[in-house]
Design a protein around this motif. Structure first.
Motif, PDB file in Angstrom:
ATOM      1  N   GLY A 188       8.172 -19.848  10.902  1.00 46.83           N
ATOM      2  CA  GLY A 188       8.136 -20.389  12.247  1.00 46.83           C
ATOM      3  C   GLY A 188       6.978 -21.334  12.506  1.00 46.83           C
ATOM      4  O   GLY A 188       6.948 -22.007  13.517  1.00 46.83           O
ATOM      5  N   TRP A 189       6.032 -21.398  11.581  1.00 54.28           N
ATOM      6  CA  TRP A 189       4.853 -22.225  11.840  1.00 54.28           C
ATOM      7  C   TRP A 189       4.952 -23.591  11.183  1.00 54.28           C
ATOM      8  O   TRP A 189       4.078 -24.430  11.371  1.00 54.28           O
ATOM      9  N   SER A 191       6.755 -25.985  11.821  1.00 55.14           N
ATOM     10  CA  SER A 191       6.927 -27.080  12.780  1.00 55.14           C
ATOM     11  C   SER A 191       5.596 -27.603  13.300  1.00 55.14           C
ATOM     12  O   SER A 191       5.512 -28.716  13.782  1.00 55.14           O
ATOM     13  N   PHE A 211      -2.682 -14.105  13.952  1.00 54.52           N
ATOM     14  CA  PHE A 211      -1.230 -14.152  13.798  1.00 54.52           C
ATOM     15  C   PHE A 211      -0.739 -13.802  12.397  1.00 54.52           C
ATOM     16  O   PHE A 211       0.419 -13.469  12.223  1.00 54.52           O
TER      17      PHE A 211
ATOM     18  N   GLU B  97      12.973 -18.450  14.685  1.00 55.60           N
ATOM     19  CA  GLU B  97      12.261 -19.174  13.636  1.00 55.60           C
ATOM     20  C   GLU B  97      11.234 -20.143  14.224  1.00 55.60           C
ATOM     21  O   GLU B  97      10.601 -20.886  13.487  1.00 55.60           O
ATOM     22  N   THR B  98      11.105 -20.152  15.531  1.00 54.98           N
ATOM     23  CA  THR B  98      10.190 -21.125  16.130  1.00 54.98           C
ATOM     24  C   THR B  98       8.767 -20.589  16.248  1.00 54.98           C
ATOM     25  O   THR B  98       8.526 -19.387  16.299  1.00 54.98           O
ATOM     26  N   PHE B  99       7.870 -21.528  16.324  1.00 57.27           N
ATOM     27  CA  PHE B  99       6.455 -21.240  16.501  1.00 57.27           C
ATOM     28  C   PHE B  99       6.237 -20.417  17.767  1.00 57.27           C
ATOM     29  O   PHE B  99       5.514 -19.425  17.779  1.00 57.27           O
ATOM     30  N   ARG B 102       7.153 -16.812  17.415  1.00 53.31           N
ATOM     31  CA  ARG B 102       6.173 -16.109  16.564  1.00 53.31           C
ATOM     32  C   ARG B 102       4.939 -15.743  17.366  1.00 53.31           C
ATOM     33  O   ARG B 102       4.399 -14.652  17.259  1.00 53.31           O
ATOM     34  N   VAL B 103       4.484 -16.693  18.144  1.00 50.55           N
ATOM     35  CA  VAL B 103       3.283 -16.473  18.946  1.00 50.55           C
ATOM     36  C   VAL B 103       3.542 -15.369  19.970  1.00 50.55           C
ATOM     37  O   VAL B 103       2.774 -14.416  20.092  1.00 50.55           O
TER      38      VAL B 103
END
Lengths: 261, 138
Positions: A188-189, A191, A211, B97-99, B102-103
């Motif tokens: 996910g990172w 991007s 994280f 799947e995105t940042f 996740r955060v």
């Protein structure tokens, strides 16, 4: 007053560079090089407002890159003019978003410093992160003052809080781990990978610990050697930075110039 | 909606604009302190609310209002941020799947992206204090 602006180049060269830009990455580099002095000059005009100049130059550079990406030769305007407007806009937004134009009242600064001092004590005594009530009682302040100070630290630059916790005054950068944590590999990172590259090592390290390793803010404070409230501020600002970059860096390739999503 | 537990809910409605996210965050912290959540948990929740609001404000520029709803329970605090605009796709495709996801999922205990009558929301929960490790994980 209407002297040649910094970084201005001949219109013919400007046109040539922008015509090459879509197919030639070196044109972009040349533009950046030519107009970086302009970005720095504008950043300096915003200096002494409680923000490190390096950060301001970085913000101004982001503005310059945005200007290069968005500039349209069809517009009857010199790039330097367009870039200056974009860069100043970026700098103003930076201050507005963070509220740094406003000073933190002295009382809150004092409370913030006291919070920093008592947090490790209280965590030690209770074996867990303390409540706001507990912090307030120890700081001889009200819970509202504690909350205000927490918010102020996250929102404003209070450079006295950036000093290391240790009395020996080791710069925080010195105590960074040796390994280069590749947070980009985190699911996910990807991007935000390009923006991650722009972060200073300490910011990357704090992100990594929070994280990837899943450490709490107090644990990170101990590892990195800064106060817990500073960790909080680093996280808030770094996430905001990554978010802004993610929003201003649309996927490249298609001719989406001027498209308003 | 006569949900008895919602009587203690705190509702805040602000213009749907980034300048008001500070206010949403401050109210969240203030209520969280009363629950109480720990200092660490409050800081995490504030970051998550920040992210949630940013996500919502990005998804629609048509929104006029942004709302925060805070409900305390025996377990902790639930914070729901929403905007009053209808969006086509919510949650966004491949959200996990995105940042952003996740955060969010690292900062709070549970996250859910819901659609309430076409209006998107981000629902987050954070446990009170530091709870003991769950004795029987499935």
């Amino acid at each position: 007053m209407s002297s040649r602006p910094l970084g201005s180049i001949d219109r013919s060269i400007e046109v040539e560079l922008f015509e090459r830009l879509p197919n030639d990455p070196s044109a972009r580099d040349e533009l950046v090089e030519a107009f970086l002095p302009l970005a720095e000059y504008l950043a300096r005009r915003f200096d002494r407002r409680g923000e490190p100049l390096d950060d301001l130059i970085q913000v101004a550079s982001v503005g310059l890159l945005n200007a290069i990406d968005r500039f349209d030769l069809a517009r009857d305007v010199q790039f330097s003019t367009y870039a200056a407007v974009t860069i100043v806009g970026e700098l103003k937004r930076h201050f507005r978003d963070k509220g740094w134009a406003i000073r933190v009242p002295r009382r809150l600064q004092e409370v913030a410093l006291r919070i920093n001092a008592v947090l490790p004590e209280l965590a030690q005594e209770h074996g867990r992160s303390p409540t706001i009530e507990e912090i307030a009682a120890r700081c001889e302040a009200t819970p509202e003052e504690i909350l205000d100070a927490m918010e102020a630290v996250q929102a404003y630059s209070t450079s006295s809080l950036d000093t290391p916790v240790g009395e020996d005054g080791i710069a925080p950068v010195e105590v960074l781990g040796e390994e280069d944590p590749s947070i980009e590999t985190l699911e996910g990172w990807a991007s935000v990978a390009p923006a991650l590259q722009e972060l200073p090592p300490r910011e990357r390290r704090v992100l990594y610990l929070r994280f990837f390793e899943g450490l709490t803010q107090s644990e990170i404070a101990e590892q990195v050697g800064v106060s817990q409230m500073h960790v909080s501020r680093i996280l808030a600002q770094t996430l905001r930075f990554l978010r802004e970059r993610a929003e201003t860096d649309p996927p490249r390739g298609s001719g989406s110039r001027g498209a308003d999503q | 909606m006569p949900d008895p537990s919602s009587q203690d809910a705190v509702l805040v409605s602000v213009p749907a604009s980034p300048e008001y996210v500070n206010l949403i965050r401050a109210v969240t912290a203030s209520v969280a302190a009363r629950v109480p959540l720990s200092f660490d948990a409050i800081e995490d929740l504030k970051l998550a609310v920040d992210e949630g609001c940013a996500r919502l404000l990005t998804v629609s520029r048509a929104a006029r209002r942004m709302q925060l709803r805070l409900t305390a329970s025996d377990d902790g605090l639930e914070a729901v941020v929403s905007i009053d605009a209808e969006v086509g796709t919510w949650p966004p495709p491949n959200i996990e799947e995105t940042f952003s996801w996740r955060v969010l999922s690292a900062l709070v205990d549970t996250v859910a992206l819901d659609l309430d009558g076409g209006a998107p929301s981000v629902r987050m929960t954070k446990a009170r204090l530091d709870p003991p490790v769950p004795s029987e994980a499935p």
